[in-house]
Motif scaffolding. Structure first.
Motif, PDB file in Angstrom:
ATOM      1  N   ASN A  47       3.479  12.474  -2.970  1.00  0.00           N
ATOM      2  CA  ASN A  47       2.769  11.124  -3.190  1.00  0.00           C
ATOM      3  C   ASN A  47       1.353  11.021  -3.210  1.00  0.00           C
ATOM      4  O   ASN A  47       0.730  10.082  -3.934  1.00  0.00           O
ATOM      5  N   ARG A  83      -3.721   8.153  -6.255  1.00  0.00           N
ATOM      6  CA  ARG A  83      -3.224   7.947  -5.158  1.00  0.00           C
ATOM      7  C   ARG A  83      -4.118   8.357  -3.897  1.00  0.00           C
ATOM      8  O   ARG A  83      -4.208   7.786  -2.901  1.00  0.00           O
ATOM      9  N   ASP A  85       3.505   1.137   3.707  1.00  0.00           N
ATOM     10  CA  ASP A  85       4.676   0.486   3.002  1.00  0.00           C
ATOM     11  C   ASP A  85       5.353   1.306   1.866  1.00  0.00           C
ATOM     12  O   ASP A  85       4.555   1.670   1.175  1.00  0.00           O
ATOM     13  N   ARG A  86       6.657   1.754   2.023  1.00  0.00           N
ATOM     14  CA  ARG A  86       7.165   2.363   1.047  1.00  0.00           C
ATOM     15  C   ARG A  86       8.534   1.820   0.746  1.00  0.00           C
ATOM     16  O   ARG A  86       9.517   1.650   1.613  1.00  0.00           O
ATOM     17  N   SER A  87       8.648   1.516  -0.531  1.00  0.00           N
ATOM     18  CA  SER A  87      10.073   0.660  -0.888  1.00  0.00           C
ATOM     19  C   SER A  87      11.139   1.803  -1.002  1.00  0.00           C
ATOM     20  O   SER A  87      10.710   2.848  -1.133  1.00  0.00           O
ATOM     21  N   THR A 136      14.076   7.314   3.968  1.00  0.00           N
ATOM     22  CA  THR A 136      13.582   5.887   3.964  1.00  0.00           C
ATOM     23  C   THR A 136      13.584   5.526   5.537  1.00  0.00           C
ATOM     24  O   THR A 136      12.700   4.801   5.958  1.00  0.00           O
ATOM     25  N   ARG A 149       5.592  13.387   1.446  1.00  0.00           N
ATOM     26  CA  ARG A 149       4.488  12.669   1.511  1.00  0.00           C
ATOM     27  C   ARG A 149       3.276  13.502   0.508  1.00  0.00           C
ATOM     28  O   ARG A 149       2.384  12.975  -0.198  1.00  0.00           O
ATOM     29  N   GLU A 189      10.999   3.655  -4.149  1.00  0.00           N
ATOM     30  CA  GLU A 189       9.510   4.430  -4.294  1.00  0.00           C
ATOM     31  C   GLU A 189      10.156   5.988  -3.443  1.00  0.00           C
ATOM     32  O   GLU A 189       9.881   6.886  -4.092  1.00  0.00           O
ATOM     33  N   VAL A 190      10.808   5.582  -2.353  1.00  0.00           N
ATOM     34  CA  VAL A 190      11.184   6.787  -1.419  1.00  0.00           C
ATOM     35  C   VAL A 190      12.214   7.602  -2.251  1.00  0.00           C
ATOM     36  O   VAL A 190      12.289   8.760  -2.569  1.00  0.00           O
ATOM     37  N   TYR A 245      10.261   7.018   7.184  1.00  0.00           N
ATOM     38  CA  TYR A 245       9.190   6.271   6.765  1.00  0.00           C
ATOM     39  C   TYR A 245       8.983   4.847   7.483  1.00  0.00           C
ATOM     40  O   TYR A 245       7.909   4.361   7.883  1.00  0.00           O
ATOM     41  N   ARG A 266       6.314   3.834  10.194  1.00  0.00           N
ATOM     42  CA  ARG A 266       5.475   2.565  10.187  1.00  0.00           C
ATOM     43  C   ARG A 266       5.370   1.870  11.282  1.00  0.00           C
ATOM     44  O   ARG A 266       4.548   1.216  11.868  1.00  0.00           O
ATOM     45  N   GLN A 290      10.522   9.636  -5.016  1.00  0.00           N
ATOM     46  CA  GLN A 290       9.999  10.843  -4.404  1.00  0.00           C
ATOM     47  C   GLN A 290      10.992  11.938  -3.983  1.00  0.00           C
ATOM     48  O   GLN A 290      10.551  13.176  -4.127  1.00  0.00           O
TER      49      GLN A 290
END
Length: 226
Positions: A165, A171, A203-205, A79, A162, A208-209, A82, A86, A212
């Motif tokens: 993803n 995707r 953006d990755r919440s 997290t 990644r 979501e991370v 990422y 960003r 993954q």
């Protein structure tokens, strides 16, 4: 002689780094210097130097009296990585659109439009590499080598997650479509629109991370329970 040693260290570094990034060496698994030296047909000295470089990269850690170990997959670390990626890429994009020469922007846009117009890669690893190359090439236009070094390090540390993803066709398509739209904003030097799209793209919440990373851990150990 010094050149031969440097080449051996670089080879060891690349080979071990690939094992760690791909998690062919499992998270938390010990990296045995003697076994690595035998597998790579070299002495332990370049192996140890390579492992120390990988510690600096955040891909390996060392425990006193126990040795070197492959990094663990951590939800909180992913997290954070990422989020840093960003911030770095948004900063690079802003600097690029404010300061990059127009001919450099034009060359970037022309090159990547041509690449995106070709058949999309079916090989997942090639797609991940292309995705990384796109973002690094864009960041490079800002002319800050230190930022690029940080981004390369982060890319290596998040690559396994990644990759997951980008496994779905949906995707993959949305990623490449967003690249194409971003090129339009860059061509127009529309900083606000480019930043908004890149922010959405990256953006990755936290949820979501987390999902993954959990999927990545399951995938890494799947062969052991098959």
């Amino acid at each position: 002689m010094a050149g031969e040693k440097a080449n051996a260290v670089e080879l060891a570094y690349e080979q071990i780094r690939d094992r760690v990034i791909s998690f062919r060496t499992k998270p938390g698994e010990r990296l045995n210097e003697s076994e690595l030296a035998a597998a790579l047909a070299m002495s332990r000295a370049p192996i140890r130097e390579a492992l120390n470089r990988l510690i600096a990269d955040g891909l390996v850690h060392f425990e006193a009296k126990r040795g070197f170990f492959c990094r663990r997959l951590s939800i909180s670390e992913m997290t954070d990585l990422y989020a840093v990626r960003r911030d770095l890429e948004l900063g690079a994009l802003t600097a690029t659109l404010e300061t990059a020469p127009q001919d450099a922007l034009d060359d970037f846009v022309t090159t990547w439009r041509a690449l995106l117009a070709t058949e999309r890669p079916s090989d997942l690893d090639l797609l991940v590499t292309q995705d990384e190359d796109f973002h690094l090439a864009l960041a490079a236009l800002a002319g800050n080598p230190a930022r690029l070094d940080f981004l390369r390090n982060i890319n290596a540390r998040i690559r396994f997650v990644r990759r997951l993803n980008l496994e779905t066709d949906q995707r993959r398509g949305s990623t490449l479509d967003e690249h194409a739209r971003l090129l339009d904003h860059i061509a127009a030097r529309d900083t606000a629109a480019a930043r908004a799209l890149l922010e959405k793209h990256l953006d990755r919440s936290a949820d979501e991370v987390r999902l993954q990373v959990q999927t990545a851990i399951a995938r890494i150990y799947a062969e052991d329970v098959a």
